[in-house]
Design an enzyme around this catalytic site. Structure first.
Site, PDB file in Angstrom:
ATOM      1  N   GLU A  90       0.839  -1.203   0.000  1.00 37.95           N
ATOM      2  CA  GLU A  90       0.000   0.000   0.000  1.00 37.95           C
ATOM      3  C   GLU A  90       0.876   1.255   0.000  1.00 37.95           C
ATOM      4  OE1 GLU A  90      -3.331   2.357   2.686  1.00 37.95           O
ATOM      5  OE2 GLU A  90      -2.740   0.318   3.249  1.00 37.95           O
TER       6      GLU A  90
ATOM      7  N   ASP B 138       2.561 -14.074  13.140  1.00 39.40           N
ATOM      8  CA  ASP B 138       1.370 -14.700  12.551  1.00 39.40           C
ATOM      9  C   ASP B 138       0.430 -13.594  12.079  1.00 39.40           C
ATOM     10  OD1 ASP B 138      -0.961 -16.036  11.925  1.00 39.40           O
ATOM     11  OD2 ASP B 138      -0.924 -17.342  13.681  1.00 39.40           O
TER      12      ASP B 138
ATOM     13  N   HIS C 233      -2.815  10.648  -0.642  1.00 38.29           N
ATOM     14  CA  HIS C 233      -2.987   9.410  -1.397  1.00 38.29           C
ATOM     15  C   HIS C 233      -2.925   9.677  -2.904  1.00 38.29           C
ATOM     16  CE1 HIS C 233      -4.128   7.620   2.429  1.00 38.29           C
ATOM     17  NE2 HIS C 233      -4.072   6.443   1.838  1.00 38.29           N
TER      18      HIS C 233
END
Length: 429
Positions: free
Chosen positions: A123, A328, A419
């Site tokens: 991202e 994990d 963004h």
């Protein structure tokens, strides 16, 4: 759940065109005939086994030699044995870009110093955001972080004939806690049973067992320890259950749950920072008061939407950090539960704090010793013993950096523009 008629018709038309009852039935009917061959696993992994698996994939999928070269590249083949204990049916490795946020100064009970934080993500804009938050915290002298609870739980379940039998079992089990502690030592050298709680639902008993797991995240450790306890119970209980299960889905394993804020599953950590008004303006281009206003509205929005906890995006930073250092990744579902709180101080600065009750991390076992993940551990100076608590405090501090940056971007009305600039490359998709 009810389905809107017009929306359903639109979906069907968009996906498959005109659909009759007969065609619908044909599309969803089972298919007879032999299945394609399955892949194989062996430990240690070998190049020959990998080649066999790829022969199957090339024959029965769209994969070819180019894709094989990407997944089973030379570096992977040279380090194949390192992955033997972490994967089955192996066909190679994937590559994720790793960025670095920081240095992030942490003044923790365990984590002390300036840390370069590896973040593995696809991202765009994520590392830049956490980097900005880390620089802000460091400029303010660092954040304080405190680990204040530590336990991994398993919740075996027992079914009895009646509520009376269930109650009798609980009374007996409470008297045998010390024995359960002894049984735990038969399955693990490092795990210790610390506490035990019960919940009754009719003739069902949920036994929540809390373990200390040392430097390991401990998921497998507590499963084996709980299995040993359940087997001992089967042999010795005077009230025989009709059924006993090693996990009855009451522990919150890999799920966001309301237990988070009343107990702990993993490591419970709080981090805080005091930011002068000048630094908020310099790094976030907004004011402490605007930050507080946005936080207040976002907190109420979270309550109204039913989120578990109130925070902006803990999952972003934790997922990227977990992938980088071999944790994990599925534990993000519970680790990302938590609370962010912002206040304006009497001096006009900003007080920011985060609390995460379920940070599940370890510095031994799991994927921590894989080649890339081991390198990222060394970047954090966390290789070796005695570092799991430090990693947990770093996790909370990273989340604090991310909360400050994203809330600052929204408060300053720069969230979309950031963004657009970083994730869309100035508008070019």
């Amino acid at each position: 759940m009810p389905i809107n008629k017009e929306k359903l018709h639109s979906l069907i038309a968009r996906l498959s065109g005109p659909l009759t009852l007969e065609k619908f039935g044909e599309e969803l009917s089972s298919r007879a005939g032999p299945a394609a061959p399955g892949l194989r696993h062996a430990s240690p992994l070998t190049g020959e086994l990998l080649a066999r698996n790829w022969d199957i994939l090339r024959q029965h999928s769209a994969l070819g030699q180019a894709e094989q070269n990407q997944l089973a590249d030379t570096g992977t083949l040279e380090q194949l044995a390192a992955y033997s204990k972490n994967i089955e049916n192996c066909v190679g490795t994937i590559k994720l870009p790793v960025g670095v946020a920081g240095p992030l100064r942490v003044n923790g009970f365990f984590a002390k110093g300036d840390f370069y934080v590896p973040l593995a993500t696809t991202e765009a804009a994520l590392v830049a955001s956490y980097h900005r938050g880390a620089r802000l915290i460091t400029a303010a002298g660092g954040c304080t972080a405190l680990l204040h609870d530590d336990a991994i739980s398993r919740s075996p379940g027992f079914i009895f004939r009646t509520l009376t039998e269930a109650g009798q079992f609980v009374l007996w089990a409470m008297e045998n806690f010390e024995k359960f502690c002894e049984v735990t030592t038969t399955s693990t050298r490092y795990g210790k049973l610390m506490d035990m709680r019960f919940a009754l639902e009719g003739n069902h008993v949920y036994m929540n067992l809390d373990f200390y797991t040392g430097e390991a995240a401990g998921q497998n450790m507590v499963t084996l320890a709980t299995a040993a306890i359940v087997n001992w119970i089967r042999e010795h209980t005077p009230v025989t259950p009709q059924n006993a299960f090693v996990e009855a889905n009451f522990s919150g394993d890999k799920k966001a749950s309301s237990l988070s804020f009343t107990t702990v599953r993993g490591k419970k950590v709080t981090a805080e920072v005091f930011l002068p008004k000048t630094l908020v303006g310099k790094y976030l281009h907004t004011s402490p008061e605007m930050m507080r206003r946005y936080w207040q509205m976002a907190a109420i929005g979270g309550v109204m939407s039913g989120t578990m906890g109130v925070q902006g995006h803990f999952a972003n930073g934790l997922a990227a950090l977990y992938l980088a250092v071999g944790q994990d990744a599925a534990c993000i579902s519970e680790s990302s539960v938590g609370i962010t709180r912002l206040e304006v101080t009497d001096e006009g600065g900003l007080y920011a704090t985060v609390t995460l009750p379920n940070i599940i991390v370890g510095t031994v076992g799991g994927g921590t010793k894989l080649p890339s993940q081991s390198a990222c551990m060394k970047m954090l100076n966390l290789s070796g013993e005695g570092q799991a608590h430090s990693l947990a405090e770093i996790c909370a501090s990273v989340c604090l950096a991310g909360e400050l940056s994203i809330m600052g971007a929204i408060a300053a009305d720069q969230f979309a523009a950031a963004h657009e600039r970083l994730a869309r490359h100035k508008g070019k998709s």
